[in-house]
Design a protein around this motif. Structure first.
Motif, mmCIF file in Angstrom:
data_model
loop_
_atom_site.group_PDB
_atom_site.id
_atom_site.type_symbol
_atom_site.label_atom_id
_atom_site.label_comp_id
_atom_site.label_asym_id
_atom_site.label_seq_id
_atom_site.Cartn_x
_atom_site.Cartn_y
_atom_site.Cartn_z
ATOM 1 N N ARG A 1 0.832 -1.244 0.128
ATOM 2 C CA ARG A 1 -0.035 0.149 -0.085
ATOM 3 C C ARG A 1 0.874 1.178 0.120
ATOM 4 N N ALA A 2 0.491 2.209 -0.688
ATOM 5 C CA ALA A 2 1.181 3.437 -0.539
ATOM 6 C C ALA A 2 1.084 3.991 0.640
ATOM 7 N N ALA A 3 2.221 4.876 0.949
ATOM 8 C CA ALA A 3 2.400 5.567 2.303
ATOM 9 C C ALA A 3 1.471 6.629 2.181
ATOM 10 N N PRO A 4 0.693 6.954 3.412
ATOM 11 C CA PRO A 4 -0.312 8.576 3.334
ATOM 12 C C PRO A 4 0.825 9.390 2.923
ATOM 13 N N ASP A 5 0.351 10.392 2.396
ATOM 14 C CA ASP A 5 1.134 11.339 1.849
ATOM 15 C C ASP A 5 1.929 11.952 2.662
ATOM 16 N N GLY A 6 3.455 12.139 2.302
ATOM 17 C CA GLY A 6 4.203 12.937 3.087
ATOM 18 C C GLY A 6 4.750 12.041 4.421
ATOM 19 N N ALA A 7 3.849 11.163 4.940
ATOM 20 C CA ALA A 7 4.012 10.558 5.896
ATOM 21 C C ALA A 7 5.347 9.440 5.996
ATOM 22 N N ALA A 8 5.971 9.726 7.106
ATOM 23 C CA ALA A 8 7.035 8.568 7.203
ATOM 24 C C ALA A 8 6.723 7.393 7.706
ATOM 25 N N ARG A 9 7.129 6.197 7.130
ATOM 26 C CA ARG A 9 6.681 5.010 7.603
ATOM 27 C C ARG A 9 7.605 4.317 8.366
ATOM 28 N N GLU A 10 7.346 3.797 9.438
ATOM 29 C CA GLU A 10 8.350 3.098 10.283
ATOM 30 C C GLU A 10 7.817 1.559 10.966
ATOM 31 N N PRO A 11 8.899 0.940 10.917
ATOM 32 C CA PRO A 11 10.268 0.814 10.219
ATOM 33 C C PRO A 11 10.106 0.765 8.679
ATOM 34 N N ALA A 12 11.154 1.360 7.683
ATOM 35 C CA ALA A 12 11.089 1.556 6.426
ATOM 36 C C ALA A 12 10.263 0.139 5.818
ATOM 37 N N ALA A 13 9.239 0.442 5.109
ATOM 38 C CA ALA A 13 8.627 -0.773 4.571
ATOM 39 C C ALA A 13 9.563 -1.297 3.246
ATOM 40 N N PRO A 14 9.398 -2.651 3.248
ATOM 41 C CA PRO A 14 9.859 -3.375 2.254
ATOM 42 C C PRO A 14 9.303 -2.886 0.871
ATOM 43 N N ALA A 15 10.031 -3.269 -0.322
ATOM 44 C CA ALA A 15 9.388 -2.780 -1.528
ATOM 45 C C ALA A 15 8.144 -3.689 -1.853
ATOM 46 N N PRO A 16 7.294 -2.802 -2.472
ATOM 47 C CA PRO A 16 5.968 -3.427 -2.941
ATOM 48 C C PRO A 16 6.054 -4.691 -3.971
ATOM 49 N N ARG A 17 4.978 -5.402 -3.761
ATOM 50 C CA ARG A 17 5.363 -6.745 -4.886
ATOM 51 C C ARG A 17 5.391 -6.569 -6.190
ATOM 52 N N PRO A 18 6.155 -6.994 -6.917
ATOM 53 C CA PRO A 18 5.960 -6.743 -8.459
ATOM 54 C C PRO A 18 4.776 -7.257 -9.041
ATOM 55 N N ALA A 19 4.157 -6.437 -9.682
ATOM 56 C CA ALA A 19 2.846 -6.924 -10.620
ATOM 57 C C ALA A 19 3.215 -7.730 -11.888
ATOM 58 N N VAL A 20 3.112 -8.838 -12.467
ATOM 59 C CA VAL A 20 3.493 -9.365 -13.545
ATOM 60 C C VAL A 20 2.253 -9.952 -14.310
ATOM 61 N N TYR A 21 2.318 -9.716 -15.684
ATOM 62 C CA TYR A 21 1.199 -9.851 -16.704
ATOM 63 C C TYR A 21 1.947 -11.193 -17.478
ATOM 64 N N LEU A 22 1.302 -12.400 -17.233
ATOM 65 C CA LEU A 22 1.932 -13.416 -17.977
ATOM 66 C C LEU A 22 1.527 -13.646 -19.245
ATOM 67 N N THR A 23 2.329 -13.559 -20.270
ATOM 68 C CA THR A 23 2.092 -13.324 -21.792
ATOM 69 C C THR A 23 3.046 -13.971 -22.770
ATOM 70 N N PRO A 24 2.941 -14.511 -23.898
ATOM 71 C CA PRO A 24 3.865 -15.134 -24.611
ATOM 72 C C PRO A 24 4.873 -14.080 -25.280
#
Ligand code: 6GU
Length: 258
Positions: free
Chosen positions: A85-108
């Motif tokens: 989830r996106a951080a609230p605008d300007g709000a510091a998250r703690e502890p530092a959030a890990p990266a969001p999950r990559p979104a993958v489209y499976l296609t030939p």
């Protein structure tokens, strides 16, 4: 927070499917990873729960609607780990959030999956996988959501679901604690860019076919040398592309550019 997969599909009952068995299944029950599947159709907004429409410009087949797919992706990201989830605008998250999950489209038409990609995906927080049907999905949702397009090989499946199962299997087996010492990937194919050497077990003679004597010799160094030579021979014969890559890498290791 363990590794989490969300699968967006018109066939949610296809998951976890075979991944509920064997190595991946045990790891799933042990909580080393988790999966949820979301029915794309449940994000349709009309009475008929329409998920696709005819292509602008004409032509055969149907195209999945961007608004429906975007709503499904939004739900997957909201339901996943907090880090999606996106951080609230300007709000510091703690502890530092890990990266969001990559979104993958499976296609030939996507980038061909390889073990290096699998390692990267497995090292992250998980995946959001979009499985398309029909002729494809509206291009704008790929752009808007920054979807990574991934293919599992140069052949055409009727849908992305089997490809999602393949990608998940490849990732899950690399998660910490999933593979035991026995099946540990340290020595396996592709870790050194070579195909696997041949394996043998009892009986030592089967239908007149003997096991290579060196394997019965008890000389560990000679066994290791034989296996390396066989792995190289098989790779050279079957996969000249992998062999060329292996030779280039070995050359780089011997002559560092310092
Ligand atoms: Cl990811 N999807 C489909 N539908 N077909 C494929 C594929 C993916 N990879 C190879 N063929």
């Amino acid at each position: 927070m363990s590794w989490h997969a969300s699968v967006l599909t018109l066939f949610p009952e296809m998951f976890p499917g075979p991944l509920g068995q064997s190595l991946a299944g045990r790891a799933l029950r042990d909580g080393r990873w988790s999966i949820d599947s979301l029915d794309i159709r449940s994000f349709a907004t009309d009475r008929h729960r329409t998920v696709d429409d005819t292509p602008f410009g004409g032509g055969a087949g149907m195209v999945m609607r961007p608004d429906v797919l975007d709503a499904a992706l939004a739900a997957a990201l909201a339901a996943g780990p907090a880090s999606d989830r996106a951080a609230p605008d300007g709000a510091a998250r703690e502890p530092a959030a890990p990266a969001p999950r990559p979104a993958v489209y499976l296609t030939p038409r996507g980038r061909r999956l390889d073990q290096a990609m699998v390692r990267d995906f497995a090292a992250g927080p998980g995946l959001v996988l979009l499985c398309g049907r029909y002729e494809g999905i509206d291009e704008r949702v790929i752009e808007a959501r920054g979807l990574a397009e991934v293919s599992i090989g140069d052949y055409v499946l009727s849908g992305g679901e089997p490809a999602a199962l393949v990608l998940l299997d490849a990732c899950v087996r690399l998660l910490p604690g999933v593979m035991g010492a026995a099946e540990s990937g340290i020595e396996e194919s592709f870790s050194d860019g070579l195909l696997e050497y041949p394996h043998y077990t009892r009986p030592a003679d089967w239908q007149g076919r003997a096991v290579p004597p060196v394997l019965l010799s008890g000389h560990h160094a000679e066994v290791a040398r034989w296996r390396q030579a066989e792995a190289e021979r098989i790779t050279r014969e079957r996969r000249p592309d992998l062999w060329a890559q292996h030779v280039a890498n070995a050359g780089r290791d011997r002559a560092p550019s310092a």
